[in-house]
Design a protein around this motif. Structure first.
Motif, short mmCIF file in Angstrom:
data_model
loop_
_atom_site.label_atom_id
_atom_site.label_comp_id
_atom_site.label_asym_id
_atom_site.label_seq_id
_atom_site.Cartn_x
_atom_site.Cartn_y
_atom_site.Cartn_z
N GLU A 31 0.84 -1.21 0.00
CA GLU A 31 0.00 0.00 0.00
C GLU A 31 0.87 1.25 0.00
N ASP A 32 1.98 1.24 0.76
CA ASP A 32 2.89 2.39 0.77
C ASP A 32 3.48 2.63 -0.61
N ASP A 33 3.90 1.56 -1.27
CA ASP A 33 4.48 1.70 -2.61
C ASP A 33 3.45 2.25 -3.59
N THR A 34 2.23 1.79 -3.49
CA THR A 34 1.19 2.28 -4.39
C THR A 34 0.89 3.75 -4.16
N VAL A 35 0.81 4.16 -2.91
CA VAL A 35 0.52 5.56 -2.60
C VAL A 35 1.65 6.46 -3.08
N LEU A 36 2.90 6.06 -2.87
CA LEU A 36 4.02 6.88 -3.32
C LEU A 36 4.02 7.02 -4.84
N ARG A 37 3.70 5.95 -5.55
CA ARG A 37 3.66 6.02 -7.01
C ARG A 37 2.52 6.93 -7.49
N LEU A 38 1.36 6.83 -6.85
CA LEU A 38 0.24 7.66 -7.26
C LEU A 38 0.51 9.14 -6.99
N VAL A 39 1.04 9.43 -5.81
CA VAL A 39 1.33 10.83 -5.47
C VAL A 39 2.42 11.38 -6.38
N GLY A 40 3.47 10.60 -6.61
CA GLY A 40 4.54 11.08 -7.48
C GLY A 40 4.08 11.31 -8.90
N ALA A 41 3.25 10.40 -9.44
CA ALA A 41 2.76 10.57 -10.81
C ALA A 41 1.82 11.77 -10.92
N HIS A 42 0.94 11.95 -9.92
CA HIS A 42 0.00 13.08 -9.97
C HIS A 42 0.74 14.41 -9.89
N LEU A 43 1.65 14.55 -8.92
CA LEU A 43 2.39 15.80 -8.79
C LEU A 43 3.36 15.99 -9.96
N GLY A 44 3.89 14.89 -10.51
CA GLY A 44 4.76 15.03 -11.67
C GLY A 44 4.04 15.57 -12.88
N ALA A 45 2.81 15.15 -13.09
CA ALA A 45 2.02 15.70 -14.19
C ALA A 45 1.76 17.19 -13.99
N LEU A 46 1.46 17.58 -12.74
CA LEU A 46 1.26 19.00 -12.46
C LEU A 46 2.55 19.80 -12.68
N ALA A 47 3.70 19.22 -12.29
CA ALA A 47 4.97 19.91 -12.47
C ALA A 47 5.31 20.07 -13.95
N SER A 48 5.01 19.06 -14.76
CA SER A 48 5.27 19.17 -16.20
C SER A 48 4.41 20.27 -16.83
N ALA A 49 3.14 20.32 -16.46
CA ALA A 49 2.27 21.35 -17.00
C ALA A 49 2.69 22.74 -16.54
N ASP A 50 3.11 22.85 -15.29
CA ASP A 50 3.52 24.16 -14.79
C ASP A 50 4.82 24.61 -15.44
N LEU A 51 5.75 23.69 -15.68
CA LEU A 51 6.99 24.05 -16.35
C LEU A 51 6.72 24.51 -17.78
N LYS A 52 5.78 23.86 -18.44
CA LYS A 52 5.40 24.29 -19.78
C LYS A 52 4.84 25.70 -19.78
N THR A 53 4.00 26.01 -18.77
CA THR A 53 3.45 27.36 -18.65
C THR A 53 4.54 28.38 -18.36
N ARG A 54 5.47 28.00 -17.49
CA ARG A 54 6.56 28.94 -17.15
C ARG A 54 7.44 29.20 -18.35
#
Length: 538
Positions: A31-54
């Motif tokens: 469960e810990d591994d799954t949560v870390l992967r989900l959180v990392g993927a979700h925030l990574g998508a947000l970071a990619s979109a924000d970097l594109k905007t910047r």
């Protein structure tokens, strides 16, 4: 006679301004591994979109646009996650701008060199400072075509710089290019995809002083409990109140753990980053914080117990210990490392070599290590070194910046000062003045060992050459002391040599009698015994 460039004075390198320690997240549940992967993927998508905007904002970026980006990300994550993502995007854009400026300077230097060489007659010899003309008409033609290529590239880069456009790859350009060479990298498509996704995840949070344990987003308690503030879309995965998820792993930083504990108990800022090593299948967490710069010790204090001169090479560190007068003591030491393989292997090799060097320095009682202030950033171009491809590969493979940063950080904890010296002519003059005298039947002195002696003497302020010129008038010491190994104020420098234990002969050798230390008893010119007035008795 060629003019020598001026030698910059040696200086004590300031200590590090930050600390980073790492520990493994062990005994994680599925469960810990799954949560870390989900959180990392979700925030990574947000970071990619924000970097594109910047990057799209370019030079038109302002505080209002930054606040707008943060407000948009807050609803999809949290206020602190949004702040960490926008700050990371801004830092990435600024880093790309600095790299772009460096690339433009390199292209300008290459264009200037090619233009000058094309203007010279074919076959004209160059000098030490300036290269001559090209060797053949074929090479001249190839370089003329390359000149147009570089000029077009420079034109595009200048247009991007003026418009504020940068080229950024989240996950790394090297890993992206590996996708086209999977056979050479020994990876399958699925293995490469796993590494690519893991590199694009975002699980990093900056610290905040005054908050509980120095970080509200990723929090580690003094007993090692790790908890993460989940983004709003993933709040249903929380296993404790207030939208947090507590991992089953316990963290204990072995290196500088007491400093980390003191900071979090005082609620001082500590930044954390969680990342996955796909090749090993292990999760790691890195803690980092800023430290006040330690006061730099004076150069004379650092050199009070001698110095160890270190010559940096592509596969080893050549070191030699020098006393306070600049004389080599004992035998040279060589600390080898292998820079082939993965980045983790190269980093471990450099760290192991520096550890052995510092252990030897502490065993000798030396408080200073002299190293060359090398910087090959402007010396690796093909236009600078021409056909010397092996030499370009050699200097490109030397880990100068990584070695210098690690040595400064590790020496700071050992109480050893690092002295940076000008690297000009150290290898040439060291081989000229020290390689042959230090070579014996039982010891082979290399050019690198002699360079280490030259580096140490330059740090101490001594000339690299061993002796001064002989007296111009006669063979006595009327013109001054002949050697530069000991200064004039050094006590005992004109005294007798120490007696060597062991019965060599039955009689005292030359200079070892009772009057060996009495200069007046010797038959030397300009001494008081020779020119003293005779005493007559009445």
């Amino acid at each position: 006679m060629a003019e020598l460039r001026p030698i910059a004075p040696a200086f004590v390198v300031p200590g590090p301004s930050g600390v980073a320690v790492r520990d493994r997240l062990k005994h994680l549940t599925p469960e810990d591994d799954t949560v870390l992967r989900l959180v990392g993927a979700h925030l990574g998508a947000l970071a990619s979109a924000d970097l594109k905007t910047r990057c799209a904002d370019g030079l038109g970026h302002c505080t209002d646009s930054w606040a707008a980006r943060k407000r948009e990300l807050t609803g999809l994550s949290s206020a602190r996650w949004a702040g960490a993502i926008t700050k990371a995007s801004h830092d990435q854009w600024a880093l790309a701008r600095r790299c772009q400026a460096d690339h433009i300077r390199d292209l300008q230097a290459a264009i200037a060199t090619i233009t000058r060489r094309l203007s010279l007659p074919i076959g004209k010899k160059g000098t030490r400072k300036e290269p001559g003309g090209y060797r053949s008409a074929q090479e001249w033609f190839a370089k003329s075509r390359r000149l147009h290529l570089l000029q077009d590239r420079l034109k595009r880069l200048r247009a991007d710089q003026q418009a504020g456009r940068v080229r950024v790859v989240r996950g790394g350009k090297r890993l992206l290019n590996t996708r086209h060479h999977l056979d050479a990298a020994g990876l399958t498509t699925d293995e490469w995809r796993q590494r690519w996704e893991a590199e694009r995840w975002f699980l990093a949070a900056d610290g905040e002083s005054g908050k509980r344990y120095g970080n509200e987003t990723i929090r580690i308690t003094p007993d090692g409990e790790v908890s993460i503030r989940l983004p709003a879309p993933l709040a249903h995965l929380a296993n404790v109140p207030h939208g947090r998820y507590v991992l089953a792993s316990r963290v204990r930083f072995a290196h500088r753990g007491s400093e980390w504990a003191d900071r979090i108990e005082a609620n001082r800022a500590v930044a954390y980053r969680i990342h996955l090593d796909v090749a090993r299948g292990r999760w790691y967490i890195t803690a980092s914080w800023q430290i006040p710069a330690a006061p730099t010790v004076p150069l004379s204090v650092a050199l009070a117990a001698g110095v160890i001169g270190v010559d940096t090479n592509a596969d080893h560190l050549a070191a030699w210990r020098l006393d306070v007068h600049g004389n080599p003591i004992g035998n040279p030491r060589r600390f080898h490392f292998d820079l082939s393989g993965t980045a983790e292997h190269r980093d471990a090799q450099v760290r192991h070599a520096l550890t052995r060097l510092l252990h030897w320095a502490r065993a000798c009682g030396v408080k200073a290590i002299a190293i060359e202030d090398l910087d090959f950033q402007a010396e690796k171009s093909r236009e600078k070194h021409g056909r010397r491809k092996r030499f370009r590969q050699l200097i490109s493979g030397m880990p100068t910046s990584k070695l210098r940063a690690r040595l400064i950080s590790m020496a700071d904890q050992s109480g050893i000062a690092i002295i940076a010296v000008d690297p000009a002519y150290t290898s040439k003059w060291g081989a000229q003045h020290w390689q042959k005298p230090l070579t014996t039947t039982k010891r082979t002195t290399t050019r690198h060992d002699a360079a280490a002696v030259a580096i140490g003497r330059r740090a101490q302020g001594h000339p690299i050459r061993r002796r001064t010129a002989p007296p111009p008038a006669h063979q006595s010491d009327g013109q001054g002391h002949r050697t530069v190994q000991a200064r004039a104020e050094t006590r005992g420098r004109e005294g007798p040599r120490p007696r060597i234990p062991g019965p060599r002969t039955r009689s005292a050798g030359a200079g070892r009698g009772a009057n060996a230390g009495d200069q007046n008893a010797q038959h030397r010119s300009e001494r008081s015994a020779e020119h003293a007035q005779p005493m007559f008795r009445p």
